[in-house]
Design an enzyme around this catalytic site. Structure first.
Site, PDB file in Angstrom:
ATOM      1  N   ASP A 327       0.827  -1.214   0.000  1.00  0.00           N
ATOM      2  CA  ASP A 327       0.000   0.000   0.000  1.00  0.00           C
ATOM      3  C   ASP A 327       0.858   1.260   0.000  1.00  0.00           C
ATOM      4  OD1 ASP A 327       0.872  -0.824   2.553  1.00  0.00           O
ATOM      5  OD2 ASP A 327      -0.554   0.527   3.518  1.00  0.00           O
ATOM      6  N   GLU A 328       0.290   2.308  -0.536  1.00  0.00           N
ATOM      7  CA  GLU A 328       0.786   3.668  -0.357  1.00  0.00           C
ATOM      8  C   GLU A 328       2.253   3.864  -0.718  1.00  0.00           C
ATOM      9  OE1 GLU A 328      -2.097   5.369   3.162  1.00  0.00           O
ATOM     10  OE2 GLU A 328      -0.264   4.364   3.802  1.00  0.00           O
ATOM     11  N   CYS A 329       2.698   3.209  -1.764  1.00  0.00           N
ATOM     12  CA  CYS A 329       4.038   3.534  -2.267  1.00  0.00           C
ATOM     13  C   CYS A 329       3.868   4.725  -3.209  1.00  0.00           C
ATOM     14  CB  CYS A 329       4.629   2.329  -3.011  1.00  0.00           C
ATOM     15  SG  CYS A 329       6.281   2.667  -3.644  1.00  0.00           S
TER      16      CYS A 329
END
Lengths: 698, 698
Positions: A327-329
């Site tokens: 997530d959320e790279c």
């Protein structure tokens, strides 16, 4: 002596005192108020037929296993008897007895490592003389024991279990709780007591978020820098992780570790900076948010590192699934690095999202090579994602539908984020098969195998985590287990939740006791009562609002009132319900008196609390919230008076009051008053123009 | 709207409500009331000089060991940091740090098995920047850590430890807690959390009463019938006993097992009837009292049995001492058996007491052969008793003087029996060097090496035992540790005890939380408040009175109000203090209002409680006590009114009231009202003839 004066004082006291006191206890012990049947059934079973017979609970209550047997079952019955003893105060003596009261009939063993498709059903038959739990395997039998504990009741004759039959099985196979142990480390005993809570409500997947920007928590022997340089000394030993796996298996719970990558890797890169996508320097992150550090997907060294890590951890966690995060790279380091941009061009990866797709595929291959199936947050879903990879939807139901529509097993977390401090009923209302998912064919829908409550811990410590997970986690557990027809419009939900919450404290959870302990700490030896009046009606900020209400880091102590209070105020909800009944004209005189007394209590609380605030550094942020409560309550007193006496207020008064309430509704001390909206409704209704003005049954 | 009426109601509410509410919280949260300094120091150190400087507690608080080091010290600092975190809500991160805030300087190791003469002293130096604990060995250092935790305070600036110097050492070397785990079995976690409590107050001997008529609780491999036929399946495995020894050593506590003989052996004889002094039949005893079964001292088989038992248990318990019981053997079986009478004649044993002397000598020899020194209850003291045997005085100080006068080491338990439900101050007042002991020479007095609090468990379960031991056990601990000059007439005692009690819950003891849990169970989902009002002012019966107030056996659930309440009512004590101040003319108007409000609360409580009683089988014995409370309070209301207004009551009213109070003072529901004596004093004073009638400072 002047007996007339005494009598008069007595009468006044009786009238006013009764209302105040009953409300006080309404506030403090609200849980018991509506509990006609002290039945804590949650999740509701698939089918239940109870009759008028009772099985009495006595010190001779004993258990016996028939058919397939294993030590785990005896540990389960010992736990059962321990909670039964704690529930009843009756010491139940013998866990294995020839003339058993409780018979467990089990056909055969469970899988050596619990699978996601195992039979969890059980049949519970209770007569006036004995109980039989029938199940295909120990897993089902253990679920039956938990249901049984929720059936225990007390009446004027003693403790008993109502007789009848329950046939039960889960609606979804994957019913999880994700716990972030990176942002705030959770000692082993915290993990274990929450596993106890999971068992109680039949959650069967503990998703252990072991790494993030703020710390890498799994001891590694093959990559020792992770332990030395990425953990601040706060990590789980391999022995402890194995014990958690055993502890969870004993409770019918699978353990899936998560190692978040390629983003959320600040801590990993503090230990192995050479794997980063920039020149660094990298360090363990102390703040909250989305950060740039990411593993470098262009170098084989990165995948050798991941291979070593997965190999080591796969040997510790026997579950067939392995969570790789994803997530959320934000791609910033990738896009800023010429070498990585060049790699993307060479490999026809059009953007950072495509590069993450490449990275994820490589990681999935590694995970598969170690005999595991990958699970990942929804960002990892790409056309090339292997079809057995499980997608965890957290951004919206749309991704759930997309995953299931492309034949991926999928689980829902969107709507089940317990850290957002939303109401239990809001989580309870989220169905995995709703929204975009309804467009899918039945066979596509069948890919949706469950969901997970998610407990992120930016603002949550080991002291407060129980109160964030419980009892609200039970709402998710029930949604994932029970037939939806039993759940929608369930007016009994909060009563059951309150009974269950009481029961969970007997399992050893601290979700209620921590409030008392923290209030006492804040009070610092002074009268805790006015603090409690304030705390009972406040709620922590919703969604991600807390981030904007203070400067928080890993080092910030979470020992303020906002940390102590429940995410959902029972008092606020009950006051709102009282106001609704008043405005609908359905309130009894007693209910109106309760609302009045509550408003008076709040109105006067500021003057009681104010002198105490100076004594404690932990209460120096409470003046504004206390003042707002008294202000809102004063308006409520007048509005309620106007409504119940049918004496309309003036337009000017209402305008001014609504303006004041708007200010009162803003966060103070990072908390929100849960009663302002109800008071606002009273003010609006005090115009007298509303046809629904009540006629109290005085 | 009628603002005048609103204002008037508001004023009335404010006046009356304030008193009632403040009293309610006075009742419920009485602990905080008088706490000006939240300092929980107990036992008081031998010498202390605090100054105005402060050491602030921050998340960076770290510890370091200098000089001698061992793993036990790191476990001790970890425990220290855990309690510190729980006290402050500040997660303290690092237990071993180069720039330490807390430095432990230790000269050398403790003895491999802690001895009764080990150096327990420590020196604590606190500056604004750091803390140093200096000690000869880990034992002293661990005591210093506990003192430090008791010094932690909170003010408007934050948590801190006051700077200064403490030089501390115990007055007596033997400071014990005896726990009876035979009459009610106590699971291992109960033992462990009470060892935590012992560590907190520097008690250093856990006297583990492992056998009695109602059960033999130590697993035996060489005498397996003990485990199979004398335990009801409720026993400690050898592994568990070894773990308790380790757990205790980690906390500076010796463990002395007791195997009671020749009496109190019904359970032993149920397993090995051939060792009995009659033909039996023998069975595990289910009732309470003194029973006839006794080992046969005339047969060598008996001593072979004892030899096997002592050999096996001596290997598990490394302490130099071994307790052989010896109390309450009534000699009936011996005197009724012609063969035993013949043996007595042959051996010139004039009576059963002499025969017990013979038995004890034989057992002492066995114990000595296994490298241990015997400890026994005072009955074992005979002229031929070996001089190294330790005598435990439980019947009176006279036996203590006799033992010390005959050069026996002696410990005092008379006056420290926690099961008698006496006040903490009464235990605190008992000095081992008082009474007959004062007649001894100083060198004889030196034989008195300490004492032990005793917790017999006829009427105490694992659920209630914490509330029976704590906080009152701390009164005994302080008496045995601190210089007596600091203790006598200590007006601060109850304030310190209350602070310590709060701290002990943070160690994991349940002495307070069990009350809440049990009340909630009794309330059965209904409003717990009127139950609490009643429970707060009731006390369990004193001395051995409970035996006459019901039919009790091992099977009787201990889940009634009498089991839930504290042995000593804080509310009752505080009300009594209020009345005393009123009658001495020293009370402020606020204090008079508090007494009035408390009386009104009690007066009205019966009508609030009565409707709830029908719902729960656990409250069906409360009607009479609730009625007595309201009755006594009604009398108190009138008497207080007469006293404060100087309006004398009539002789007839007083006579009738005193008669009513006499009835109210009797046990109801096996409980005693703690406020009746104070109300009686008010009634007596209401004649108006007392010169000390108050002039309230209105």
């Amino acid at each position: 002596m002047d007996t007339r004066a005494t009598a008069q004082i007595g009468r006044t006291l009786q009238r006013i005192g009764r209302s105040i006191r009953s409300l006080l206890f309404f506030t403090v012990f609200a849980v018991g108020l509506h509990a006609q049947t002290p039945q804590a059934l949650m999740p509701l079973p698939a089918a239940m037929h109870l009759n008028a017979e009772h099985l009495a609970i006595t010190p001779g209550f004993a258990t016996k296993v028939e058919g397939y047997d294993e030590p785990r079952l005896h540990r389960a019955t010992e736990r059962f008897l321990r909670v039964l003893s704690r529930r009843t105060g009756i010491t139940v003596w013998d866990a294995a007895h020839p003339n058993a009261t409780l018979l467990l009939k089990i056909s055969g063993p469970s899988a050596p490592a619990q699978t996601a498709t195992e039979d969890e059903s059980y049949r519970l038959e209770i007569t006036g003389a004995n109980i039989t739990i029938t199940a295909a395997n120990p897993l089902g039998a253990m679920h039956g024991l938990q249901t049984l504990l929720q059936l225990v009741q007390l009446d004027a004759h003693g403790f008993y279990i109502p007789a009848g039959t329950i046939e039960d099985h889960p609606r979804f196979a994957w019913r999880g709780l994700m716990l972030d142990t990176s942002r705030h480390f959770m000692p082993i005993e915290v993990i274990e007591r929450n596993l106890d809570g999971m068992e109680a409500v039949k959650l069967n997947v503990f998703h252990w978020h072991l790494s993030d920007d703020q710390g890498f928590r799994a001891e590694s022997h093959v990559l020792p820098h992770l332990t030395e340089a990425a953990s601040d000394g706060l990590f789980y030993t391999q022995q402890q992780m194995r014990e958690v796996v055993e502890y969870a298996r004993d409770r019918g719970i699978r353990v899936i570790p998560e190692f978040d990558m390629p983003g959320h890797t600040s801590a990993v890169l503090a230990a192995y900076p050479e794997l980063g996508s920039s020149d660094g320097p990298y360090r363990i992150e102390r703040k909250w948010g989305i950060f740039d550090p990411a593993l470098d997907p262009t170098r084989e060294e990165t995948f050798r590192f991941i291979d070593k890590l997965v190999a080591e951890m796969a040997a510790i966690f026997p579950d067939a699934y392995f969570h790789i995060g994803g997530d959320e790279c934000n791609g910033k380091e990738w896009n800023a690095n010429p070498r990585i941009r060049e790699f993307m061009r060479e490999h026809h990866l059009t953007d950072d999202r495509a590069l993450q797709g490449y990275f994820s595929s490589r990681v999935q291959t590694i995970v598969a090579a170690h005999g595991k199936t990958a699970v990942g947050w929804e960002e990892i879903l790409q056309p090339q994602t292997a079809s057995d990879v499980v997608i965890q939807s957290w951004h919206g139901a749309k991704s759930l539908a997309t995953a299931a529509g492309s034949n991926h097993a999928a689980i829902l977390s969107k709507g089940y984020y317990l850290d957002l401090n939303l109401s239990a009923s809001s989580h309870h209302a989220i169905d995995p098969l709703a929204g975009e998912v309804k467009q899918l064919t039945p066979s596509e829908q069948a890919h949706i195998i469950g969901g997970e409550a998610a407990m992120w811990t930016e603002y949550i410590s080991s002291e407060t985590v129980d109160s964030r997970i419980w009892p609200r986690g039970a709402a998710v557990a029930e949604r994932l287990w029970s037939p939806p027809a039993l759940l929608d419009d369930d007016i009994d939900f909060y009563r059951r939740l309150a009974s269950l919450s009481t029961l969970l404290e007997l399992y050893g959870l601290h979700h209620r006791s921590s409030y008392n302990e923290m209030l006492a700490r804040i009070a610092n030896g002074q009268d805790v009562a006015p603090l409690r009046v304030l705390g009972d009606v406040e709620e922590p900020p919703k969604q991600h609002d807390r981030a904007h209400l203070g400067q928080y880091t890993s080092f910030t102590p979470l020992n303020r009132m906002v940390d102590a209070i429940s995410p959902e105020s029972d008092t606020g909800r009950q006051f709102t319900a009282l106001c609704r009944r008043i405005l609908e004209g359905k309130a009894t005189a007693d209910e109106i008196a309760q609302a009045e007394a509550l408003l008076h209590l709040w109105q006067q609380n500021d003057s009681r609390l104010r002198p105490l605030l100076a004594a404690s550094a932990l209460s120096d942020d409470l003046a504004a919230s206390s003042s707002a409560l008294s202000d809102a309550a004063s308006i409520g007193v007048e509005a309620l008076h106007a409504v119940t006496r049918k004496l309309p207020t003036t337009n000017a008064w209402r305008a001014q009051s609504l303006q004041s309430l708007e200010a009162d509704a803003k966060p103070h001390g990072a908390m929100l008053l849960s009663n302002v909206e109800a008071i606002r409704t009273l003010v609006l209704a005090s115009s007298g123009s509303d046809k629904l003005l009540p006629t109290p049954a005085r």
